[in-house]
Design a protein around this motif. Structure first.
Motif, short mmCIF file in Angstrom:
data_model
loop_
_atom_site.label_atom_id
_atom_site.label_comp_id
_atom_site.label_asym_id
_atom_site.label_seq_id
_atom_site.Cartn_x
_atom_site.Cartn_y
_atom_site.Cartn_z
N GLN A 149 0.82 -1.21 0.00
CA GLN A 149 0.00 0.00 0.00
C GLN A 149 0.85 1.26 0.00
O GLN A 149 0.47 2.27 -0.60
N LEU A 150 2.01 1.22 0.64
CA LEU A 150 2.91 2.38 0.61
C LEU A 150 3.40 2.64 -0.81
O LEU A 150 3.46 3.79 -1.25
N ASP A 151 3.75 1.57 -1.52
CA ASP A 151 4.17 1.73 -2.91
C ASP A 151 3.02 2.28 -3.76
O ASP A 151 3.21 3.17 -4.59
N ARG A 152 1.84 1.77 -3.54
CA ARG A 152 0.66 2.24 -4.26
C ARG A 152 0.40 3.72 -3.95
O ARG A 152 0.08 4.52 -4.84
N ALA A 153 0.57 4.09 -2.69
CA ALA A 153 0.34 5.48 -2.28
C ALA A 153 1.37 6.41 -2.93
O ALA A 153 1.03 7.51 -3.36
N LYS A 154 2.60 5.98 -3.04
CA LYS A 154 3.62 6.80 -3.67
C LYS A 154 3.30 7.02 -5.15
O LYS A 154 3.45 8.13 -5.67
N ARG A 155 2.85 5.96 -5.83
CA ARG A 155 2.44 6.12 -7.24
C ARG A 155 1.24 7.06 -7.34
O ARG A 155 1.15 7.88 -8.24
N HIS A 156 0.35 6.94 -6.37
CA HIS A 156 -0.84 7.79 -6.33
C HIS A 156 -0.45 9.26 -6.16
O HIS A 156 -1.02 10.14 -6.81
N LEU A 157 0.53 9.53 -5.32
CA LEU A 157 0.99 10.91 -5.12
C LEU A 157 1.61 11.47 -6.40
O LEU A 157 1.43 12.65 -6.71
N THR A 158 2.31 10.64 -7.14
CA THR A 158 2.87 11.07 -8.42
C THR A 158 1.75 11.42 -9.39
O THR A 158 1.81 12.44 -10.09
N GLU A 159 0.70 10.59 -9.43
CA GLU A 159 -0.45 10.87 -10.29
C GLU A 159 -1.14 12.16 -9.87
O GLU A 159 -1.61 12.92 -10.72
N PHE A 160 -1.21 12.41 -8.58
CA PHE A 160 -1.83 13.65 -8.10
C PHE A 160 -1.04 14.86 -8.59
O PHE A 160 -1.62 15.85 -9.01
N ARG A 161 0.28 14.77 -8.53
CA ARG A 161 1.11 15.89 -9.01
C ARG A 161 0.87 16.15 -10.50
O ARG A 161 0.77 17.30 -10.92
N ARG A 162 0.75 15.08 -11.27
CA ARG A 162 0.47 15.24 -12.71
C ARG A 162 -0.90 15.89 -12.92
O ARG A 162 -1.05 16.75 -13.78
N LEU A 163 -1.89 15.45 -12.16
CA LEU A 163 -3.22 16.04 -12.26
C LEU A 163 -3.17 17.51 -11.91
O LEU A 163 -3.75 18.35 -12.61
N ASN A 164 -2.49 17.84 -10.84
CA ASN A 164 -2.38 19.24 -10.41
C ASN A 164 -1.74 20.09 -11.52
O ASN A 164 -2.19 21.20 -11.79
N GLU A 165 -0.71 19.56 -12.15
CA GLU A 165 -0.08 20.28 -13.26
C GLU A 165 -1.05 20.46 -14.41
O GLU A 165 -1.08 21.52 -15.05
N GLY A 166 -1.85 19.42 -14.70
CA GLY A 166 -2.84 19.51 -15.77
C GLY A 166 -3.90 20.55 -15.47
O GLY A 166 -4.31 21.30 -16.37
N VAL A 167 -4.34 20.63 -14.22
CA VAL A 167 -5.34 21.62 -13.84
C VAL A 167 -4.76 23.02 -13.96
O VAL A 167 -5.40 23.94 -14.48
N GLU A 168 -3.53 23.20 -13.49
CA GLU A 168 -2.89 24.51 -13.59
C GLU A 168 -2.73 24.93 -15.05
O GLU A 168 -2.96 26.09 -15.40
N GLU A 169 -2.36 23.99 -15.90
CA GLU A 169 -2.22 24.29 -17.33
C GLU A 169 -3.57 24.70 -17.92
O GLU A 169 -3.66 25.67 -18.66
N TYR A 170 -4.63 23.96 -17.56
CA TYR A 170 -5.97 24.29 -18.04
C TYR A 170 -6.39 25.68 -17.57
O TYR A 170 -6.92 26.48 -18.33
N LEU A 171 -6.14 25.98 -16.30
CA LEU A 171 -6.50 27.29 -15.75
C LEU A 171 -5.73 28.41 -16.45
O LEU A 171 -6.30 29.47 -16.72
N ASN A 172 -4.47 28.16 -16.76
CA ASN A 172 -3.69 29.17 -17.49
C ASN A 172 -4.26 29.40 -18.88
O ASN A 172 -4.32 30.54 -19.35
N ILE A 173 -4.69 28.33 -19.54
CA ILE A 173 -5.29 28.47 -20.86
C ILE A 173 -6.58 29.27 -20.76
O ILE A 173 -6.82 30.20 -21.56
N CYS A 174 -7.40 28.95 -19.78
CA CYS A 174 -8.69 29.64 -19.62
C CYS A 174 -8.50 31.12 -19.29
O CYS A 174 -9.16 31.96 -19.88
N THR A 175 -7.62 31.43 -18.38
CA THR A 175 -7.43 32.83 -18.03
C THR A 175 -6.74 33.58 -19.15
O THR A 175 -7.00 34.76 -19.34
N GLY A 176 -5.90 32.91 -19.91
CA GLY A 176 -5.27 33.55 -21.06
C GLY A 176 -6.29 33.89 -22.13
O GLY A 176 -6.24 34.95 -22.75
N GLN A 177 -7.25 33.00 -22.34
CA GLN A 177 -8.30 33.26 -23.34
C GLN A 177 -9.20 34.37 -22.88
O GLN A 177 -9.61 35.20 -23.67
#
Length: 118
Positions: free
Chosen positions: A85-113
């Protein structure tokens, strides 16, 4: 001597487990905040590609939230599978970071438009 080493190992594993559980709980709160940002009127998709992107982000959020809760409950419950479960949680945290980056990128696109329209 072996029992002392085993006790230390169990304490380290228990500390890792507790740290991961706290981090996952924080991520759960962060997921709620990210969803709130995406639900803002300022982030309404204006094109089909943005609509697909926001739906993909929301889907990933739902998936991460569900697996987040599963990992937390399994770490708090079963003691036998802590390492897995610790290994699974670490992979999960990496996925969360990617999601966070994707949301930030989307927000930048929206505010830029939006700034281009004003």
């Amino acid at each position: 001597m072996t029992t002392t080493t085993q006790r230390r190992s169990l304490r380290v594993e228990e500390n890792d487990k507790n740290a991961i559980v706290v981090r996952l709980q924080r991520n759960q709160k962060d997921l709620v905040q990210l969803r709130t940002k995406l639900n803002s009127y300022r982030c309404e998709p204006k094109t089909h590609s943005l609509f697909e992107r926001i739906e993909s982000l929301r889907s990933k959020m739902d998936s991460l939230s569900h697996s987040n809760n599963e990992i937390i409950s399994s770490l708090n419950g079963k003691r036998k599978t802590v390492g897995i479960q610790l290994d699974r949680a670490k992979r999960h945290l990496t996925e969360f970071r990617r999601l966070n980056e994707g949301v930030e990128e989307y927000l930048n696109i929206c505010t830029g438009q939006q700034s281009a329209f004003f």
